[in-house]
Design an enzyme around this catalytic site. Structure first.
Site, PDB file in Angstrom:
ATOM      1  N   PHE A   1       2.118  -1.587  -5.247  1.00  0.00           N
ATOM      2  CA  PHE A   1       2.495  -0.238  -4.829  1.00  0.00           C
ATOM      3  C   PHE A   1       3.178  -0.264  -3.480  1.00  0.00           C
ATOM      4  O   PHE A   1       3.260  -1.295  -2.818  1.00  0.00           O
ATOM      5  CB  PHE A   1       1.257   0.668  -4.797  1.00  0.00           C
ATOM      6  CG  PHE A   1       0.289   0.353  -3.683  1.00  0.00           C
ATOM      7  CD1 PHE A   1       0.286   1.103  -2.524  1.00  0.00           C
ATOM      8  CD2 PHE A   1      -0.627  -0.694  -3.799  1.00  0.00           C
ATOM      9  CE1 PHE A   1      -0.597   0.826  -1.487  1.00  0.00           C
ATOM     10  CE2 PHE A   1      -1.519  -0.983  -2.772  1.00  0.00           C
ATOM     11  CZ  PHE A   1      -1.508  -0.223  -1.614  1.00  0.00           C
TER      12      PHE A   1
ATOM     13  N   MET B   1       2.642  -9.744  -1.057  1.00  0.00           N
ATOM     14  CA  MET B   1       2.568  -8.839  -2.198  1.00  0.00           C
ATOM     15  C   MET B   1       1.630  -7.683  -1.864  1.00  0.00           C
ATOM     16  O   MET B   1       0.456  -7.889  -1.549  1.00  0.00           O
ATOM     17  CB  MET B   1       2.047  -9.614  -3.421  1.00  0.00           C
ATOM     18  CG  MET B   1       1.826  -8.777  -4.653  1.00  0.00           C
ATOM     19  SD  MET B   1       1.264  -9.788  -6.051  1.00  0.00           S
ATOM     20  CE  MET B   1      -0.297 -10.436  -5.453  1.00  0.00           C
ATOM     21  N   LYS B   2       2.138  -6.455  -1.947  1.00  0.00           N
ATOM     22  CA  LYS B   2       1.312  -5.281  -1.664  1.00  0.00           C
ATOM     23  C   LYS B   2       0.621  -4.883  -2.971  1.00  0.00           C
ATOM     24  O   LYS B   2       1.125  -4.046  -3.741  1.00  0.00           O
ATOM     25  CB  LYS B   2       2.179  -4.148  -1.112  1.00  0.00           C
ATOM     26  CG  LYS B   2       1.385  -3.009  -0.475  1.00  0.00           C
ATOM     27  CD  LYS B   2       2.331  -2.041   0.215  1.00  0.00           C
ATOM     28  CE  LYS B   2       1.601  -0.825   0.765  1.00  0.00           C
ATOM     29  NZ  LYS B   2       0.730  -1.177   1.895  1.00  0.00           N
ATOM     30  N   ALA B   3      -0.503  -5.521  -3.219  1.00  0.00           N
ATOM     31  CA  ALA B   3      -1.187  -5.392  -4.508  1.00  0.00           C
ATOM     32  C   ALA B   3      -2.411  -4.493  -4.395  1.00  0.00           C
ATOM     33  O   ALA B   3      -3.097  -4.471  -3.362  1.00  0.00           O
ATOM     34  CB  ALA B   3      -1.615  -6.775  -5.009  1.00  0.00           C
TER      35      ALA B   3
ATOM     36  N   TYR C   1      -6.651  -4.579  -1.738  1.00  0.00           N
ATOM     37  CA  TYR C   1      -7.251  -3.547  -0.906  1.00  0.00           C
ATOM     38  C   TYR C   1      -8.760  -3.403  -1.090  1.00  0.00           C
ATOM     39  O   TYR C   1      -9.381  -2.616  -0.370  1.00  0.00           O
ATOM     40  CB  TYR C   1      -6.503  -2.220  -1.102  1.00  0.00           C
ATOM     41  CG  TYR C   1      -5.226  -2.239  -0.297  1.00  0.00           C
ATOM     42  CD1 TYR C   1      -5.138  -1.623   0.941  1.00  0.00           C
ATOM     43  CD2 TYR C   1      -4.114  -2.959  -0.738  1.00  0.00           C
ATOM     44  CE1 TYR C   1      -3.988  -1.686   1.705  1.00  0.00           C
ATOM     45  CE2 TYR C   1      -2.963  -3.036   0.012  1.00  0.00           C
ATOM     46  CZ  TYR C   1      -2.896  -2.397   1.243  1.00  0.00           C
ATOM     47  OH  TYR C   1      -1.750  -2.485   2.004  1.00  0.00           O
TER      48      TYR C   1
END
Length: 306
Positions: free
Chosen positions: A38, A159-161, A165
């Site tokens: 995202f 990688m903004k996975a 989070y």
């Protein structure tokens, strides 16, 4: 954290659908295994128009995250840019937060995601200062988390996975339990990495320092922006490995991110740093002037919503 404000429409898989109908199945792969990527983007109300900040850069990073995660996304950067602008206009918002997400949907179960369909969504909603309006001036309290940030050979920081989070959630809950507003996360080597959703900077003797990419940080777009703004203001910037002691002895500390923008830190682990210092204020002022469209030299960063 502010409650979510519902809008009228969400863009899903190529079309605008009513907000309440933008749903996914409870057995979607990403819900069970975190197989999604995202972005977080802001649209600002400028002096003469609304601008989405570094929209193309964010969508390029989203597709790069898809490549790393091996999530086949058929959308192009242009498709995603148009989807974001169309969704902002459909919801009649002058300023908002933009959340594009690409995730594995319903159709298969198990760790192997190969046969799961891919869904692409863009949602927008009003969202004020992430850490509170007062925080932009007075700063926030932060504490070093016992949870370490993922390493370069775990879930890649580039990688903004969604899966990444969970670390941030654990650190945030721990910080709140200890009376802090935010957490500072260290990497596996014990050096300063980032916040739960922000990059971190320190100021000492008029010089800005921030952890380098190889320390396992997300290469933040706001981080990159701040480095460029500082250079334009003739403030030297160094990318280097930082320790907890560097935070404790800093003249100023601040977080950056699409949600957090430029938020000063008042204390770290009960060591008082103070509120917004002069360099943080100079960066902050330049940032908000730029997002309002007052500096034409940064016009390439602003995507006008017409």
């Amino acid at each position: 954290m502010a409650a979510l404000t519902e809008g009228e429409f969400i863009w899903k898989n190529g079309e605008l659908v009513p907000w309440a109908e933008a749903t996914t199945h409870v057995l979607s792969h990403s819900l069970h295994y975190g197989s999604g990527v995202f972005e977080g983007i802001r649209c600002y109300k400028g002096d003469t128009a609304s601008y989405v900040f570094r929209l193309v850069d964010h969508m390029e990073r989203l597709l790069n995250s898809c490549k790393i995660a091996q999530i086949p996304c058929t959308c192009t950067v242009d498709d995603l840019v148009k989807a974001a602008v169309d969704t902002i206009k459909a919801n009649k918002l002058e300023a908002c937060y933009v959340r594009p997400i690409v995730y594995r949907g319903y159709g298969t179960m198990g760790v192997d995601p190969t046969d799961a369909p891919v869904d692409v969504v863009v949602a927008v909603w009003p969202w004020g200062a992430y850490l509170g309006e007062e925080a932009l001036e007075k700063g926030i309290t932060a504490g070093t988390s016992s949870w370490r940030q993922r390493s370069n050979n775990s879930i890649p920081p580039y990688m903004k996975a969604t899966a990444s989070y969970m670390n941030s959630i654990l650190a945030k809950l721990e910080a709140k339990a200890h009376g802090y507003e935010e957490a500072v996360m260290l990497n596996e080597q014990g050096n300063v990495c980032e916040g739960t959703g922000e990059n971190i900077f320190i100021v000492r003797d008029g010089i800005i320092s921030t952890p380098q990419i190889s320390d396992g940080i997300l290469p933040g777009i706001t981080r990159d922006t701040v480095i460029q703004l500082a250079c334009d203001l003739d403030i030297p910037v160094i990318e280097e490995t930082l320790t907890r002691s560097d935070l404790y002895t800093a003249d100023e500390v601040f977080f950056t991110g699409s949600a957090a923008e430029v938020t000063p830190v008042a204390s770290v682990d009960e060591r008082q740093i103070g509120g917004r210092g002069p360099i943080t204020k100079a960066i902050q002022d330049r940032f908000f002037e730029m997002t309002a469209g007052r500096h034409p030299e940064y016009s390439d960063w602003l995507y006008e919503v017409e």
